[in-house]
Write a protein that holds these residues in place. Structure first.
Motif, mmCIF file in Angstrom:
data_model
loop_
_atom_site.group_PDB
_atom_site.id
_atom_site.type_symbol
_atom_site.label_atom_id
_atom_site.label_comp_id
_atom_site.label_asym_id
_atom_site.label_seq_id
_atom_site.Cartn_x
_atom_site.Cartn_y
_atom_site.Cartn_z
ATOM 1 N N LEU A 28 0.822 -1.293 0.196
ATOM 2 C CA LEU A 28 0.031 0.021 0.119
ATOM 3 C C LEU A 28 0.636 1.218 0.044
ATOM 4 C CD1 LEU A 28 -2.694 -1.035 2.797
ATOM 5 C CD2 LEU A 28 -2.885 -1.180 0.063
ATOM 6 N N ALA A 29 2.061 1.096 0.844
ATOM 7 C CA ALA A 29 3.046 2.286 0.709
ATOM 8 C C ALA A 29 3.817 2.532 -0.519
ATOM 9 C CB ALA A 29 3.826 2.306 1.998
ATOM 10 N N ARG A 30 3.695 1.367 -1.319
ATOM 11 C CA ARG A 30 4.459 1.314 -2.715
ATOM 12 C C ARG A 30 5.946 1.535 -2.329
ATOM 13 N NH1 ARG A 30 0.647 4.934 -6.688
ATOM 14 N NH2 ARG A 30 -1.042 3.202 -7.109
ATOM 15 N N SER A 31 6.263 0.536 -1.237
ATOM 16 C CA SER A 31 7.720 0.683 -0.824
ATOM 17 C C SER A 31 8.282 -0.759 -0.740
ATOM 18 C CB SER A 31 7.743 1.282 0.794
ATOM 19 O OG SER A 31 9.125 1.265 1.199
ATOM 20 N N ASN A 32 9.665 -1.005 -0.718
ATOM 21 C CA ASN A 32 10.191 -2.371 -0.587
ATOM 22 C C ASN A 32 11.058 -2.548 0.592
ATOM 23 O OD1 ASN A 32 12.323 -0.815 -1.364
ATOM 24 N ND2 ASN A 32 12.544 -1.795 -3.229
ATOM 25 N N HIS A 33 10.932 -1.417 1.493
ATOM 26 C CA HIS A 33 11.921 -1.621 2.884
ATOM 27 C C HIS A 33 11.129 -1.066 4.125
ATOM 28 C CE1 HIS A 33 12.516 2.694 1.957
ATOM 29 N NE2 HIS A 33 13.052 2.695 3.101
ATOM 30 N N THR A 34 11.354 -1.537 5.220
ATOM 31 C CA THR A 34 10.948 -1.127 6.378
ATOM 32 C C THR A 34 11.690 -0.476 7.256
ATOM 33 O OG1 THR A 34 11.720 -3.118 7.580
ATOM 34 C CG2 THR A 34 9.294 -3.230 6.709
ATOM 35 N N ILE A 35 11.186 0.253 8.212
ATOM 36 C CA ILE A 35 12.266 1.207 9.052
ATOM 37 C C ILE A 35 11.772 0.648 10.443
ATOM 38 C CG2 ILE A 35 12.059 3.097 7.553
ATOM 39 C CD1 ILE A 35 10.205 4.568 9.313
ATOM 40 N N THR A 36 12.748 1.439 11.280
ATOM 41 C CA THR A 36 12.353 1.084 12.776
ATOM 42 C C THR A 36 11.917 2.723 13.320
ATOM 43 O OG1 THR A 36 14.783 1.610 13.439
ATOM 44 C CG2 THR A 36 14.112 -0.615 13.117
#
Length: 393
Positions: A330-338
């Motif tokens: 949904l965020a059109r992203s391929n990585h996560t953050i902390t």
């Protein structure tokens, strides 16, 4: 669904109108949120949305759980809190409980943290209804996030009984619409040293609570140095270690009296995988082995006690979970953050519901005087919600 620019503008304006209403309620954590909840109830009734109100034990606050779409297991919870931090002592340039729009920003207490997200969720309900959802979207509004993060617990306890058990939870704390899959836990304590008052000219007649408290605080900060040296094996957190902080210390009555009482309030923020009670255990061991024997040399009735006031579980990464995969899409992203702060996300994860944090605004603006959220962030979140409706239809 009509997704043209006019529709997008109308939905944004609806979210801003809703945010104006929500900010108008003074819901500092020390106060009731019932007026806000009553307003939301009337709004939900006007749309024909089923909901459940879950009051706290004293009845002065309540959570609210609403379902759009089929009343069945699965689906997604959009979780936001209704309480805000105090404004006392902050130099606001306008009324903090009246929305101010200026230069592409929306100012007001809670605009960023996190009534902006709440307003978007509520304003999106007409579009959620038009989407003819196959899987439900649930909206959970909680309380006491800024103090204990225990506001959603009574609701979570009902998942799978009289409330449908969701398949994923998206907690809308400010992340600039990036997907956060981890944060530290937080534990807050008050340690109280009970000494024995005596004239300071004869230390052997008493026991100084101030001296013992200072020794304990020093021991905590030495342990904090060890935690810094141990670092963050994941390499993802800032700061890259579990941390200890002593916020206040009070004790004694006069310079020439050995202090009978001294207390200090402190916290421990632990990396995922680090025991939440690690610092407490260290303090208790140090007190038993070093501080208490010295404290009780001349005063057998002296002792140290620690009261646990807050325990907020951390959020552990769950690579490939339903919540993470959905939010990234949904965020059109391929990585996560902390994220450096704690949230209610860990409470859902403890209940075995996949959870991530993703919401509009920057945490840098939260808790500040003239707190604000960029209108562009509101628009990004609305687009995210529209994609969610499409995904669940």
């Amino acid at each position: 669904m009509n997704l043209d620019s006019n529709s997008a503008t109308a939905r944004r304006d609806a979210a801003l109108d809703m945010l104006e209403h929500l900010i108008g309620f003074d819901t500092e954590s020390s106060k009731s949120n019932l007026e806000l909840i009553a307003f939301v109830e009337e709004y939900l009734k006007s749309l024909g949305i089923a909901y459940v109100k879950i009051p706290n034990p004293t009845g002065d606050k309540a959570a609210l759980f609403a379902t759009i779409g089929p009343n069945q297991e699965g689906g997604v919870v959009l979780s936001g809190h209704t309480d805000v931090v105090p404004v006392a002592g902050q130099a606001w340039t306008s009324d903090p409980f009246k929305l101010r729009r200026e230069a592409g920003r929306l100012y007001g207490r809670g605009a960023c943290d996190m009534k902006g997200f709440d307003a978007i969720c509520l304003a999106m309900i007409p579009e959620f209804l038009n989407a003819r959802l196959v899987h439900p979207i649930h909206i959970l509004l909680s309380y006491d996030e800024e103090t204990t993060c225990r506001g959603p617990l009574d609701t979570i306890a009902r998942f799978g009984t009289d409330l449908p058990r969701p398949g994923a939870v998206l907690v809308g704390e400010p992340t600039l619409m990036q997907v956060a899959d981890a944060h530290k836990s937080v534990a807050g304590y008050t340690t109280i040293v009970h000494g024995h008052a005596a004239h300071s000219s004869k230390p052997y007649l008493g026991a100084s609570a101030v001296e013992a408290a200072c020794d304990l605080v020093t021991g905590l900060y030495r342990f904090a140095d060890e935690l810094v040296a141990a670092g963050d094996p994941s390499g993802r957190f800032d700061p890259p270690a579990s941390t200890i902080h002593v916020g206040t210390i009070h004790g004694g009555t006069a310079r020439n009296i050995m202090a009978k009482l001294c207390e200090f309030r402190w916290e421990f923020r632990a990396l995922p995988g680090v025991a939440q009670n690690l610092a407490l255990q260290h303090l208790e061991d140090y007190a038993a082995q070093v501080v208490t024997p010295k404290l009780t040399r001349y005063a057998a009735d002296a002792f140290v006690e620690t009261v646990t006031e807050v325990e907020v579980p951390g959020l552990k990464p769950e690579s490939g979970s339903v919540a993470e995969s959905l939010a990234l899409k949904l965020a059109r992203s391929n990585h996560t953050i902390t994220v450096p702060y704690a949230s209610e996300a860990g409470q859902f994860q403890l209940a075995h519901v996949p959870t991530v944090v993703c919401g509009p605004g920057s945490i840098d603006q939260a808790h500040q005087p003239d707190e604000y959220i960029d209108i562009a962030q509101i628009e990004m979140c609305i687009a995210f919600m529209r994609r969610l409706a499409t995904e669940l239809s």
